[in-house]
Enzyme design. Sequence first.
Site, short mmCIF file in Angstrom:
data_model
loop_
_atom_site.label_atom_id
_atom_site.label_comp_id
_atom_site.label_asym_id
_atom_site.label_seq_id
_atom_site.Cartn_x
_atom_site.Cartn_y
_atom_site.Cartn_z
N GLY A 11 53.49 -3.96 19.91
CA GLY A 11 52.87 -4.62 21.08
C GLY A 11 53.93 -5.37 21.88
NE ARG A 72 50.95 -1.68 17.53
CZ ARG A 72 50.33 -2.43 18.45
NH1 ARG A 72 49.60 -1.88 19.36
NH2 ARG A 72 50.44 -3.75 18.42
CG ASP A 103 55.40 -6.60 8.87
OD1 ASP A 103 56.47 -6.85 8.34
OD2 ASP A 103 54.35 -6.30 8.26
CB THR A 125 54.73 -9.99 17.55
OG1 THR A 125 53.32 -10.19 17.42
CG2 THR A 125 55.42 -10.77 16.45
CG ASP A 127 49.70 -11.04 16.69
OD1 ASP A 127 49.15 -11.33 17.76
OD2 ASP A 127 49.51 -9.96 16.11
CG ASP A 129 52.28 -11.24 12.86
OD1 ASP A 129 53.37 -11.31 13.47
OD2 ASP A 129 51.61 -10.19 12.78
NE ARG A 171 45.04 -5.77 14.61
CZ ARG A 171 45.46 -4.80 15.41
NH1 ARG A 171 44.60 -4.00 15.95
NH2 ARG A 171 46.74 -4.61 15.65
O1 F6P Z 1 50.23 -7.51 17.43
C1 F6P Z 1 49.97 -7.97 18.70
C2 F6P Z 1 48.54 -7.71 19.10
O2 F6P Z 1 48.44 -8.24 20.40
C3 F6P Z 1 47.43 -8.27 18.20
O3 F6P Z 1 47.19 -9.64 18.32
C4 F6P Z 1 46.26 -7.44 18.61
O4 F6P Z 1 45.29 -7.39 17.60
C5 F6P Z 1 46.89 -6.09 18.83
O5 F6P Z 1 48.24 -6.34 19.15
C6 F6P Z 1 46.26 -5.27 19.91
O6 F6P Z 1 46.92 -4.05 19.93
P1 F6P Z 1 46.76 -2.94 21.05
O7 F6P Z 1 47.51 -3.39 22.25
O8 F6P Z 1 47.33 -1.72 20.47
O9 F6P Z 1 45.29 -2.86 21.35
#
Ligand code: F6P
Length: 318
Positions: A11, A72, A103, A125, A127, A129, A171
């Site tokens: 992301g 990804r 990660d 990121t 997050d 995390d 998440r």
């Molecule tokens: O990991 C970053 C993040 O923004 C999370 O907080 C979220 O759940 C996810 O990516 C959303 O991913 P995508 O952009 O693939 O919908």
Amino acid sequence: MKKIGVLTSGGDAPGMNAAIRAVVRSALSRGMEVYGIENGYAGVLNKDFIPMGARSVSDTIQRGGTILRTARCKEMMTDEGRDLAARNLKEAGIEGLIVIGGDGSFHGAEALCRRGIACIGLPGTIDNDLAYTDYTIGFDTACNTVLDAINRLRDTMSSHNRVSIVEVMGRNCGDIALYAGLGGGAEIILVPEVPYTRQEILDYLGDFRKSGKRSGIIVVAEGAGHAGELEEFIKKNTDLDVKSIILGHVQRGGSPSNFDRYLGTAMGAYAVGLLAKNIGNRIVGIKNNEIFDMDIIEGISIPRKFNKKLYDVAKTVV
Ligand code: F6P
């Protein structure tokens, strides 16, 4: 080391461009050649290697997203994909690679290290995390974006005596909910790390009415519940006027905060310094205001610890 690459993966996060800019310019200042790799690891597999000059990163420090774009990449989880990626980099003469991501991206970097490419990971990121570092690039901006939304919601919620349920990203990690909820004075903060019952929410809302409050904000991390469902539940069980909102990808965009620009710049330059010394297989972080590096696997194996003390503080100040 004479030739290095840089990519963003997973992301996107505000501040990634500041990191790319720092990598490019500090590598050039050390006499290295730098290649920007588009679309994350998919670009390594497709050989999307673009030579970067100092001007190719002009006017980017203030931009959200990533100028290299990101993805990804499932193939990078397979041995065949990882072998091909290492082969492509070697054929292009790229000896070192800086990977800005989370990660999953770091696992890919570690796999490339085992195949002879010196890799350095930077935590990018929203997050927050990654346990090995106090902060990740993008987290501060995302919190400020959520805070801005909470401020706006408060204006209208208090005008109408309403309760707003704000669903934020995260998440498995409640840091955005916790920090932005704390800054926005949220009445209730729900995170995946702390179990709760819906009855507790009703009890709290009952007390909240008794304490004279007429409106409020509930922040819920996406991993701890869905705003729409909570809205239905509260409406069914109370006479409160409730409105829910999912902030979604709004949280990922926007001009990076000064902190994220600082983090991206400091970490980007630091990563180039490591590659200049032929050091790979490291991830860069910040602890107690010091930029540092550590072994990739060691770093990503550290279990995440939720800041329960801060969470408890948030509960005492509403
Ligand atoms: O990991 C970053 C993040 O923004 C999370 O907080 C979220 O759940 C996810 O990516 C959303 O991913 P995508 O952009 O693939 O919908």
